[in-house]
Design an enzyme around this catalytic site. Structure first.
Site, PDB file in Angstrom:
ATOM      1  CG  ASP A  16      -1.737   1.252   1.387  1.00 46.05           C
ATOM      2  OD1 ASP A  16      -2.355   1.648   0.381  1.00 46.05           O
ATOM      3  OD2 ASP A  16      -1.782   1.855   2.471  1.00 46.05           O
ATOM      4  CB  SER A  17       0.297   4.770  -0.696  1.00 45.99           C
ATOM      5  OG  SER A  17      -0.874   4.907   0.082  1.00 45.99           O
ATOM      6  CE1 TYR A  48       2.747   5.353  -3.512  1.00 40.80           C
ATOM      7  CE2 TYR A  48       1.357   3.496  -4.103  1.00 40.80           C
ATOM      8  CZ  TYR A  48       2.583   3.991  -3.726  1.00 40.80           C
ATOM      9  OH  TYR A  48       3.643   3.138  -3.575  1.00 40.80           O
ATOM     10  CB  CYS A  80      -2.967   0.788  -2.370  1.00 32.58           C
ATOM     11  SG  CYS A  80      -2.976   2.534  -2.797  1.00 32.58           S
ATOM     12  CG  ASN A  81      -9.430   1.230  -2.672  1.00 32.08           C
ATOM     13  OD1 ASN A  81     -10.377   0.670  -3.197  1.00 32.08           O
ATOM     14  ND2 ASN A  81      -9.113   1.055  -1.416  1.00 32.08           N
ATOM     15  CD  GLU A 159      -0.804   7.873   6.163  1.00 33.62           C
ATOM     16  OE1 GLU A 159       0.331   7.905   6.650  1.00 33.62           O
ATOM     17  OE2 GLU A 159      -1.250   6.902   5.524  1.00 33.62           O
ATOM     18  CB  CYS A 191      -9.736   5.283   0.331  1.00 38.64           C
ATOM     19  SG  CYS A 191      -8.153   5.813   0.999  1.00 38.64           S
ATOM     20  CB  THR A 192      -6.626   0.823   2.188  1.00 43.25           C
ATOM     21  OG1 THR A 192      -5.665   1.793   1.772  1.00 43.25           O
ATOM     22  CG2 THR A 192      -6.808  -0.214   1.122  1.00 43.25           C
ATOM     23  CG  HIS A 193      -5.566   5.761   4.623  1.00 47.80           C
ATOM     24  ND1 HIS A 193      -4.916   5.094   3.617  1.00 47.80           N
ATOM     25  CD2 HIS A 193      -4.593   6.366   5.351  1.00 47.80           C
ATOM     26  CE1 HIS A 193      -3.619   5.301   3.727  1.00 47.80           C
ATOM     27  NE2 HIS A 193      -3.400   6.063   4.772  1.00 47.80           N
TER      28      HIS A 193
END
Ligand code: DGL
Length: 272
Positions: A16-17, A48, A80-81, A159, A191-193
């Site tokens: 992932d980013s 990303y 990561c999408n 983040e 989005c993975t976040h």
């Protein structure tokens, strides 16, 4: 799934980013405790979501090949999408091992979750503008109406480990307005976040809207692919390695809070 020769002893490689793909790693570890996992978070080059597709594709290629060459991954998950949206098909063609992304599993789960046929997808600018979800939902052949919204700023909150509070709620009210106004009853966190923001997103969308995250669905797809290719590990406890291209102390600290105790240390990854 292409029938590619691969090494059944190798780990599941994931990238992932940054931290977001840990939501997918969590689901993979929980569903397949016997599997070894190697995860790379490209925090040195994150984010990303606002980068040109060609640049993200280049990073994704580098990370995926590293997982295969340097860590003998038997299968690669683009967790990561943004990267999966622009690089999945290319990497699936060029890598010598099976490659899975998070977009198709998420799209399948989304169309299963709706009752009124109105679905929403939220993601980074890169993911939404790639049109990957439009294609993936069309491929499911479900009769649904899709409304998409890019949510710049959400990832930065995660983040910073700021997943609740007024600031994030105000931003969510504004960014989620298009999907809320469209009357969707199922919303994919593309989005993975975003699963880390599900409390705020759930409050803004209301209790009638089901939030779908692609982590679990992707883990099921990985399990099925390994079983189909006779690559699944069993009767053992898997090992888990976590690498970061950025500050590994920070990666281990925040990553452990997000993923759990398996992330007890992080190793340095660098592009060669
Ligand atoms: N992991 C990215 C995704 O799932 C979000 C973070 C970024 O912008 O790099 O789209």
């Amino acid at each position: 799934m292409p029938d590619k020769p691969t090494n059944s002893q190798g780990p599941i490689g994931m990238f992932d980013s940054g931290f977001g793909g840990l939501t997918v790693a969590r689901a993979v570890i929980d569903l397949m405790p016997a599997e070894d996992v190697v995860y790379i978070g490209d925090t040195g080059r994150y984010p990303y979501g606002n980068k040109p597709a060609e640049q993200v594709r280049e990073y994704a290629r580098e990370l995926a090949w590293s997982l295969v060459r340097d860590y003998q991954a038997k299968l690669v998950v683009i967790a990561c999408n943004t990267a999966a949206s622009v690089a999945l098909h290319e990497l699936a063609n060029e890598l010598p091992v099976p490659v899975l992304g998070v977009v198709e599993p998420g799209a399948r789960a989304l169309v299963r979750a709706t009752h009124n046929g109105k679905v929403g997808v939220i993601g980074t600018v890169g993911t939404i503008s790639s049109g990957a979800y439009v294609g993936a939902i069309r491929d499911t052949k479900a009769q649904v109406t899709l409304t998409s919204a890019a949510c710049p700023g959400f990832v930065e909150f995660v983040e910073r480990d700021q997943t609740t509070g007024d600031e994030v709620t105000v931003l969510a009210e504004r960014l989620l307005a298009p999907v809320r106004d469209a009357g969707v009853d199922a919303l994919l966190l593309g989005c993975t976040h975003y699963p880390y923001l599900s409390r705020v997103i759930g409050e803004v969308m209301g209790p009638q809207v089901v939030l779908v995250s692609s982590g679990d669905e992707t883990a099921f797809a990985v399990r099925d692919a390994l079983a189909e290719l006779n690559l699944a590990a069993s009767n053992r406890i898997g090992t888990h390695r976590f690498l970061s291209s950025g500050d590994i102390a920070w990666f281990a600290q925040l990553g452990r809070r997000l993923l759990g105790p398996e992330l007890d240390q992080a190793e340095q990854w660098s592009s060669k």
